[in-house]
Each structure stands twice: as C-alpha cells, then as structure tokens.
Design a protein around this motif. Structure first.
Motif, PDB file in Angstrom:
ATOM      1  N   ILE B 160       0.832  -1.207   0.000  1.00 28.71           N
ATOM      2  CA  ILE B 160       0.000   0.000   0.000  1.00 28.71           C
ATOM      3  C   ILE B 160       0.863   1.252   0.000  1.00 28.71           C
ATOM      4  O   ILE B 160       0.560   2.236  -0.675  1.00 28.71           O
ATOM      5  CB  ILE B 160      -0.939   0.014   1.228  1.00 28.71           C
ATOM      6  N   SER B 161       1.950   1.221   0.768  1.00 27.32           N
ATOM      7  CA  SER B 161       2.743   2.443   0.950  1.00 27.32           C
ATOM      8  C   SER B 161       3.468   2.863  -0.324  1.00 27.32           C
ATOM      9  O   SER B 161       3.602   4.051  -0.601  1.00 27.32           O
ATOM     10  CB  SER B 161       3.776   2.238   2.053  1.00 27.32           C
ATOM     11  N   MET B 162       3.939   1.888  -1.079  1.00 21.80           N
ATOM     12  CA  MET B 162       4.793   2.208  -2.222  1.00 21.80           C
ATOM     13  C   MET B 162       4.146   3.163  -3.232  1.00 21.80           C
ATOM     14  O   MET B 162       4.764   4.171  -3.582  1.00 21.80           O
ATOM     15  CB  MET B 162       5.221   0.882  -2.872  1.00 21.80           C
ATOM     16  N   PRO B 163       2.918   2.926  -3.705  1.00 21.31           N
ATOM     17  CA  PRO B 163       2.325   3.880  -4.653  1.00 21.31           C
ATOM     18  C   PRO B 163       2.148   5.266  -4.040  1.00 21.31           C
ATOM     19  O   PRO B 163       2.346   6.274  -4.722  1.00 21.31           O
ATOM     20  CB  PRO B 163       0.959   3.270  -4.985  1.00 21.31           C
ATOM     21  N   LEU B 164       1.825   5.312  -2.754  1.00 20.48           N
ATOM     22  CA  LEU B 164       1.669   6.613  -2.099  1.00 20.48           C
ATOM     23  C   LEU B 164       3.003   7.352  -2.077  1.00 20.48           C
ATOM     24  O   LEU B 164       3.084   8.547  -2.374  1.00 20.48           O
ATOM     25  CB  LEU B 164       1.136   6.429  -0.676  1.00 20.48           C
ATOM     26  N   LEU B 165       4.062   6.617  -1.727  1.00 15.25           N
ATOM     27  CA  LEU B 165       5.379   7.246  -1.675  1.00 15.25           C
ATOM     28  C   LEU B 165       5.804   7.717  -3.062  1.00 15.25           C
ATOM     29  O   LEU B 165       6.356   8.809  -3.220  1.00 15.25           O
ATOM     30  CB  LEU B 165       6.404   6.253  -1.121  1.00 15.25           C
TER      31      LEU B 165
END
Lengths: 166, 266, 280
Positions: B160-165
């Motif tokens: 989940i975090s990767m696309p946000l980052l």
C-alpha cells in the motif's frame, strides 16, 4: 514505542499526503481539469491532411485554448480526415462560418487547431461541421517544392525558403 | 595439461549448474512463500490494525528520504532540462519535461529503489532477527500463524505504501522543478503549468506511473519479506539476507521497469 | 485437571505417547525408533549430550517438524497427522519455553504475556489486564511489566516467557534448556518456578536439559537420549545408579566413552601419511 493511537493518526496523515499527491498529479499536472474533458460540445471539421495532429491536441481561438481534439478518423467516401473537437461549454458563440487551420506551435512544437471566427449570426452547436478548413503544413512538401522551384527557375531569393511563411 | 584445462571447464560448468539449481530452488521457495502470503491475506485484512502499525514503520518512516530525494531530483531535472531546452528556445516545455520524466519513470523507479534500501532492508533484518531469536517459532507454538500476524501485515503495508510514496516523490519533484525553473531561472509560470497540463495525460501517464509503482511495491516487499523469512538464523545470515534484499529488489525494479515501459508506451 | 470426558481411564494414560519415532535431518538419523511416555501431572526430564536432538523432540511434539516414521500421540490426537487447524488447537494446550525466551522484541513485558490472550480470546481488556498481572505475579515480575524485552536479563526473559506460556492455562509445558547460561541465583529461581508451576497448576511438564543436578532435583522421571536412542530411563535415583555406560558417561561427565571424544575420522596415521604423499 509510540502509543497505538498516535501511530494510527500518523499513518492516517501519511495516507492523506499520498492521496493529496495523487490528486495534485491528476488535477494540476495533467489535463483532467482543463477544457476538453467532461462537459463540452462536439464539432467536426474535414481536412485533406492533418499532418502530425494528435488526439488531445489543443483547439485554440486567438491563442486561447477553448477545447481539445477528441477523435480523428477518416471519411470512407472522400478519404479526408475527420477531426472531432470537444469545445468547452464556456465558449458557446462560435459563428457558423468559422474556419479551422492546423498550425504548429513553434518550428518543432506540437500541432494544434486554430479557429478563426467569421461574421455569421448563427452559432455552431453539437454535431455541426466547420466548412472552411486549411490543411496542415507538411515540412517535407515545402522543402520539396522549394527544391523544385530552385531547380526549375534558379530563383536567387529562394534561399529563405518561402516555406516558413507559406 | 589438457586434463587440467578439461577439469577447469568441467568445474566451471558444475559451478554454473549448481548456481542455476540453487537459483531455481530459491525461486520455487519464494513462490510457495508468496502463495502462503496471499492465502493469509483475508485474515490480514480482517485485522487491518496490524497493517496500519506496519505502515508507520514501512511507509511513514520512509517519507523523509522520499520527499528530500524527490525534491532534489526535481530541482536537478529543472536545472538540466532548462539548460538543454533553452538552446532550442523551448524552455516553456520545462514543465512537460520535468513532469513526464517524474511521473513516468523517475517517480516510480527512484522511489522504489529508495524504498528497497530504506524499508526493504529494514523489513528483512527485522523478520530475520525474529527468526533467529525464535520469535516466529514461538508464535507458531502459541498457535499464532506468523503469516497472518507478522509477514502478511508487513507485506500489505509495503504494497500500500509504495504507490503513495511514489506519488509524493513525483509531486514534490514537480514542485522542485517549478522552484528552479520558474523561481530561479525565470520560466513563465503559466507556460510551465499549461504546457505540462496539455502534455501529461491522466490515463497514459499518471495511471501508468501508479501501476508501475504498485508492481514495484509488490516486488520489493515480496523480496524483502521472503529474504527475511528465508534467512539463515545467524547474524551473518541476517546481514547477507539484508544485502540480498537490496540487490535483488533493485534489479527486479529495473528489470520490471523495462518490461512495463515496453508494454505501456508502445 | 484435563477436561477429557472419558475421565478416569484417560487420566492414567500418559499425556504424550511417542511410539517408534524416527526422524532424520540432512541424511543424519536424529531419532531411531524411539518410544517415550510423558505421564500426566509429572515433570519428565529429557537429558542427553548437546546435539542429540532434545530440542528437535520438542519441535516434533509441537508439530513444527514431521517425523519420518512413528507416531506422536498428544491426549488422543496424533500430532503428526493433524490438519493445520486442529494442530493449532492442540498447540493452544501446549506451552513452550524457548531457550532464549523468544519474547517478541517490539512489545513490552505486559503485552508479551497478553499476546496469546489477545490472539486467542475475545476477553475484555480489563480482564486481560488482571490475568496478565496474575501470571506476572506468579513469576515475580509484576513490577517489570513496562520494561521492553531488550531490557531484561536472560533469566528474567525466561520468567516472562514462562508467564506467557502459562497464560492460556495449557495442559503441558515444554522447557527447552531453561538453565543454560544462568547464574546460580536465577537458576534456583527457575527450578523453584518450574516445580511450583507444575504442582500448583496441575500441569504436565517436559524438561529438556543437560544440566544433570538441576534436572535430577525436580524431575519425577528421566529419559537419557544419545545417538538417536533412549539409552536410559527411570527415576532420578535409578538414573544415578544406572549401570549403563552411556548414562554413566553423561552423569559423571567423562570426556570419552560411548560418546567418543573424537569426531568420526579416518585413522590418524593414514591421514598424516596421506598429507606427505600429496605434498611430494
């Protein structure tokens, strides 16, 4: 170790920041918010040659972008290119006898459609067609023509290659 | 003499064979591991709080390095792009150059590489340490499935975090490019944004960038969590697993980027 | 003490019954046709030299490893044939104390002890609090509840792990080398705790260790393992007086005997000669 409530709040902020970045990318950076998407009305124009015109290219009037090229297809009978433009609803009063030309932004820039308004009292509406069009300037043709002229007439002042203001 | 050469050649072939066998064995284990992870996913989703806690250490703690790097990459793009474009009198296209480079390539790729170095290695080390200190074993003996309790939430959090980052990286980078281009070098604000907006498409550029970052997030966290779980439970094993995570996930990101780019922009 | 329905008959049965157990790892035979019974309510010691597979035995009983042959019967359930779900149910009835304690490093003492309760029960937080405090009181670490597990000494970590192992009130606790590397004081504390937990809670205890005196002081029955076989068994006194060479070597700490001082190798002279041949 942080309290679990604090962690949840921080993670919430993190997710919000990420979504805000995505929102910024789609609203501010790309053309989702500009004219041509969503509400608008469609008009058509036929060209003999559209050169390098692409969908989503801007449609301008007096240099102001008022819409975008929605689709490009070919007319089965005339073999002309049919360009469908999506014009923003903000610009309703485009005269019927407006002419459309395909220009290039700068020497090597993207091609766009420029509309020159006429003087008619009736206005273009959804599905109407622009009758007066002028085609894209294809650089190779100009160069070819220029070379031909050079060879045939030996024109001295041809050096500036009439092409640019052709 | 002849024999020595022959023995050398055979030795080399044997080495290759052993290397190949080891590689495919690991690949097989990694895929079995992935299946277990995915099977645990419904249970992980049912206790989403565990994932939220992991998103703090995997996502939020990577935020600083992502934002700072994004800012500098954007600023360098602005500077370099301006110097090149100004020769053609096309400095108004600076926004296009900065935005497209970031959204299509640099945002997903660089942030995935940084993510592998920051969060991936930390994940591997943490899970490896839990294995070495028998914490995973102890959980199993307490009838708690480590896949649901430890590995699944970490995998999901990274995913989940990767696309946000990556989105933050691109957004901050564009702002950095704006600062340099418009603020320092005097490109026209309107032209900067307008050209960018007319050239960047939501579906073909932004969405593809997001898809890339989702794929990268999947690959990097998978590798990181697997390497941690597959660690030889000694301190040397953990340090080697951590190195492997960074190397393998960086290679995976670059390789996948080539494949995805070829598929998307052709 | 056990909630088994076929009461009195089952109560006489051993809680764990291991029959014809064989297990090999990396081609080496760790267990060769071993039979072991763990009687209910008693402390059973499993002793033997390092590397003889004592820890492996615990993992086999816990179902983390599968034997090559034989059966492990835990209160009527054949552990090595259980499906994953019933295996997890069986594990809830076993506590295991790992050598290092194996406390979860990202939690403090309280949360570690509460961990199995929170994972397996729906109890309200206030009740979990009371239960955890009770378990911590039993191991004398109620005051340490806010320490992180990295701040604990080895002995304290094991006591916390004991509190965690008894949190779900299991039928059996398995201790893996609980005395290794402990100073005499915490060794004494652990011995007393193991004895007291066993008697007070009516548990069945399995104590894997190579510390002869400590194990003999609390165990009711002892198995001595060596080289994949049970080489001696009996009450601590019987073991002490055993005639078996294996047991004697182990109990008297002799460097050489059935367990050889030398790792298996070709004859010393041959190898020296081989060296001179190669170099010439």
């Amino acid at each position: 170790m942080l309290q679990s409530k604090t962690i949840e709040i921080i993670v919430g902020i993190f997710v919000l920041l990420g979504l805000a970045a995505l929102l910024m990318l789609s609203m501010k950076v790309s053309n989702i918010g500009g004219p041509g998407e969503g509400s608008g009305y469609k008009i058509e124009a036929e060209f003999l040659n559209i050169g390098g015109l692409k969908t989503r290219a801007p449609v301008k009037m007096a240099g102001v972008t008022i819409g975008r090229v929605h689709g490009i297809s070919i007319d089965e009978d005339t073999y002309n290119a049919v360009v469908v433009m999506n014009i923003s609803n903000d610009y309703k009063n485009i005269p019927m006898d407006t002419s459309a030309s395909i220009y290039t932004a700068g020497l090597l820039g993207e091609q766009y459609i420029s509309l020159q308004p006429g003087g008619s009292e009736t206005y273009l509406a959804e599905g109407d067609q622009i009758q007066i069009t002028s085609d894209a300037v294809v650089l190779e043709e100009i160069i070819g023509q220029f070379m031909y002229n050079q060879a045939a007439g030996g024109n001295e002042d041809g050096g500036n290659g009439g092409g640019l203001d052709f | 003499m002849m024999n020595a050469v022959l023995a050398g050649v055979i030795g080399f072939i044997r080495y290759l064979g052993r290397f190949g066998l080891g590689f495919f064995e690991r690949l097989g284990r990694a895929h079995l591991f992935l299946i277990s992870l995915l099977l645990a996913l419904p249970a992980v989703l049912a206790r989403f709080r565990l994932t939220v806690v992991q998103m703090y250490s995997v996502g939020f703690l990577s935020l600083v390095i992502i934002v700072v790097s994004g800012l500098f990459v954007g600023m360098v793009l602005g500077l370099q792009g301006y110097n090149t474009l100004v020769d053609f009198g096309a400095e108004e296209s600076l926004g296009v150059l900065v935005a497209l480079s970031l959204v299509r390539e640099l945002g997903p790729v660089v942030s995935a590489l940084l993510f592998a170095g920051r969060a991936g290695s930390a994940l591997t080390a943490e899970i490896g340490l839990m294995k070495a200190t028998e914490q995973l074993s102890a959980m199993e003996m307490m009838a708690v499935d480590p896949f649901r309790r430890v590995l699944g939430p970490r995998f999901l959090a990274g995913f989940i975090s990767m696309p946000l980052l990556a989105a933050m990286f691109s957004a901050v980078g564009i702002i950095g490019g704006y600062f340099v281009g418009v603020g320092l070098l005097g490109v026209d604000t309107g032209a900067f944004w307008a050209q960018m907006q007319s050239a960047v498409g939501v579906r073909e550029d932004i969405m593809n960038g997001v898809i890339k970052s989702i794929v990268f997030g999947f690959a990097v966290t998978w590798i990181a969590v697997f390497e941690g779980y597959d660690t030889i439970p000694t301190s040397e094993g953990i340090s080697r697993a951590t190195t492997r995570t960074v190397v393998n996930s960086s290679l995976a990101v670059l390789g996948l980027d080539f494949i995805l780019t070829a598929l998307m922009f052709n | 003490m056990t909630e088994n329905n076929n009461a009195s008959a089952a109560a006489d049965q051993p809680l764990v019954r291991i029959r014809n157990l064989s297990f090999r790892r990396a081609g080496r035979l760790i267990f060769d046709d071993v039979d072991i019974d763990i009687p209910r309510g008693r402390i059973t010691g499993i002793m033997g030299p390092s590397g003889c597979g004592k820890t492996t035995l615990l993992r086999l009983i816990g179902g983390q490893l599968k034997p090559a042959a034989g059966s492990i019967d835990f209160d009527g359930m054949i552990i090595n044939q259980l499906r994953r779900k019933s295996l997890f149910e069986a594990r809830k009835r076993m506590g295991m104390l790992f050598q290092s304690g194996a406390l979860l490093t990202d939690m403090n003492v309280f949360d570690n002890v509460a961990f199995p309760l929170r994972e397996h029960t729906e109890l309200p937080e206030s009740m979990i609090h009371d239960l955890v405090i009770m378990k911590l009181e039993a191991v004398g670490l109620r005051g340490a509840r806010n320490l992180m597990s990295s701040e604990l000494s080895g002995g304290m970590a094991r006591r916390v792990a004991l509190a965690r192992a008894i949190a779900l009130d299991p039928d059996m606790i398995m201790y893996d080398e609980p005395f290794t590397g402990q100073d005499p004081i915490s060794m004494g504390v652990l011995i007393r705790l193991i004895k007291r937990t066993n008697d007070a809670l009516g548990l069945t205890s399995m104590l894997v260790s190579h510390d002869v005196a400590e194990t003999a002081s609390i165990a009711d029955y002892i198995y001595v393992l060596s080289d994949g076989k049970v080489v001696g068994q009996g009450s601590p006194d019987e073991i002490r007086d055993s005639e078996s060479e294996w047991v004697r070597q182990f109990m008297d700490a002799r460097p050489d005997g059935p367990v050889p001082f030398h790792y298996p190798a070709p004859a010393f002279e041959d190898e020296l000669l081989a060296g001179t041949r190669e170099s010439s």
